[in-house]
Write an enzyme that holds these catalytic residues in place. Sequence first.
Site, PDB file in Angstrom:
ATOM      1  N   LEU A   1      38.548  63.613  49.017  1.00  0.00           N
ATOM      2  CA  LEU A   1      39.421  63.183  47.930  1.00  0.00           C
ATOM      3  C   LEU A   1      40.845  63.256  48.449  1.00  0.00           C
ATOM      4  O   LEU A   1      41.206  64.207  49.151  1.00  0.00           O
ATOM      5  CB  LEU A   1      39.266  64.104  46.712  1.00  0.00           C
ATOM      6  CG  LEU A   1      37.879  64.136  46.057  1.00  0.00           C
ATOM      7  CD1 LEU A   1      37.874  65.139  44.906  1.00  0.00           C
ATOM      8  CD2 LEU A   1      37.474  62.758  45.563  1.00  0.00           C
ATOM      9  N   ASP A   2      41.668  62.256  48.104  1.00  0.00           N
ATOM     10  CA  ASP A   2      43.025  62.289  48.610  1.00  0.00           C
ATOM     11  C   ASP A   2      43.828  63.414  47.954  1.00  0.00           C
ATOM     12  O   ASP A   2      43.377  64.065  47.014  1.00  0.00           O
ATOM     13  CB  ASP A   2      43.712  60.927  48.471  1.00  0.00           C
ATOM     14  CG  ASP A   2      43.895  60.486  47.033  1.00  0.00           C
ATOM     15  OD1 ASP A   2      44.282  61.315  46.192  1.00  0.00           O
ATOM     16  OD2 ASP A   2      43.654  59.300  46.733  1.00  0.00           O
ATOM     17  N   GLU A   3      45.017  63.624  48.460  1.00  0.00           N
ATOM     18  CA  GLU A   3      45.826  64.790  48.084  1.00  0.00           C
ATOM     19  C   GLU A   3      46.058  64.900  46.582  1.00  0.00           C
ATOM     20  O   GLU A   3      46.051  65.992  46.012  1.00  0.00           O
ATOM     21  CB  GLU A   3      47.165  64.730  48.826  1.00  0.00           C
ATOM     22  CG  GLU A   3      47.995  65.989  48.718  1.00  0.00           C
ATOM     23  CD  GLU A   3      49.188  65.968  49.646  1.00  0.00           C
ATOM     24  OE1 GLU A   3      49.975  66.936  49.638  1.00  0.00           O
ATOM     25  OE2 GLU A   3      49.347  64.972  50.403  1.00  0.00           O
TER      26      GLU A   3
END
Length: 237
Positions: free
Chosen positions: A97-99
């Site tokens: 999952l991105d930041e």
Amino acid sequence: KKDISYAIYRGDVKINDEVIRHPFYQFRPNLHRVTYKGTNLTYQDKDLYLILNKPKGCLSCKLSDEDHEHGKHSVFEMLGPEIPEEVKNTLFCIGRLDEDTTGLLILTSDGDFSYKITNPNSNIPKTYAVFLERPLSKADKENIEQGIVIKLEENGVIKPYKTKPSKLTIKSDVDVNITITEGKKREVRRIFEAVDNRVRELKRISIGKLNIDDFNLEPGKYVKVEKEFLQERIGLK
């Protein structure tokens, strides 16, 4: 493997306090004490499986030197002392999952299990809760569900890509759930960008029938589960 061999040749590895210099030395790890530069190594006889509620503002990967320089944080920093460092080093995230994305994240040391989940041919549904910048029109909903051309970035190159069909559930004007069966880089965000909208908040809530809300985990908290449990909930044979 080279690093391990070099450590053995240097005499950094001991078994029952005896220096071992042959990389093919045979022993029973559950019965013998193994040390590396004086530190006891824990024998992990099976893979580990964790479910973590990822908070916003952290990466779902190990930090690089550049990440450290920029003050980044990682989900691996959230793992407690009950998981030894040598075991933590074997873990990775299944489907990053991105930041700025929150929610369901599986950490494991099982590469085969990870491949089964991330393999596009598995067609495992993944559902995200999306909070949009503006309401979604009926036409936009239909275009997205049929598959829509997005700007996909792969290896630093941006190219057009048509997504697989998806399912949208409208909860309110700007609050929707989207279920997809693939996991391209930043795919959900790019899907809504393709209809001139923007994702303000994004949370992965489920993989198959594995739902993060079933675990009552605060952001940053995790729970250890068995492989069989994950297989049943996700729908793997």
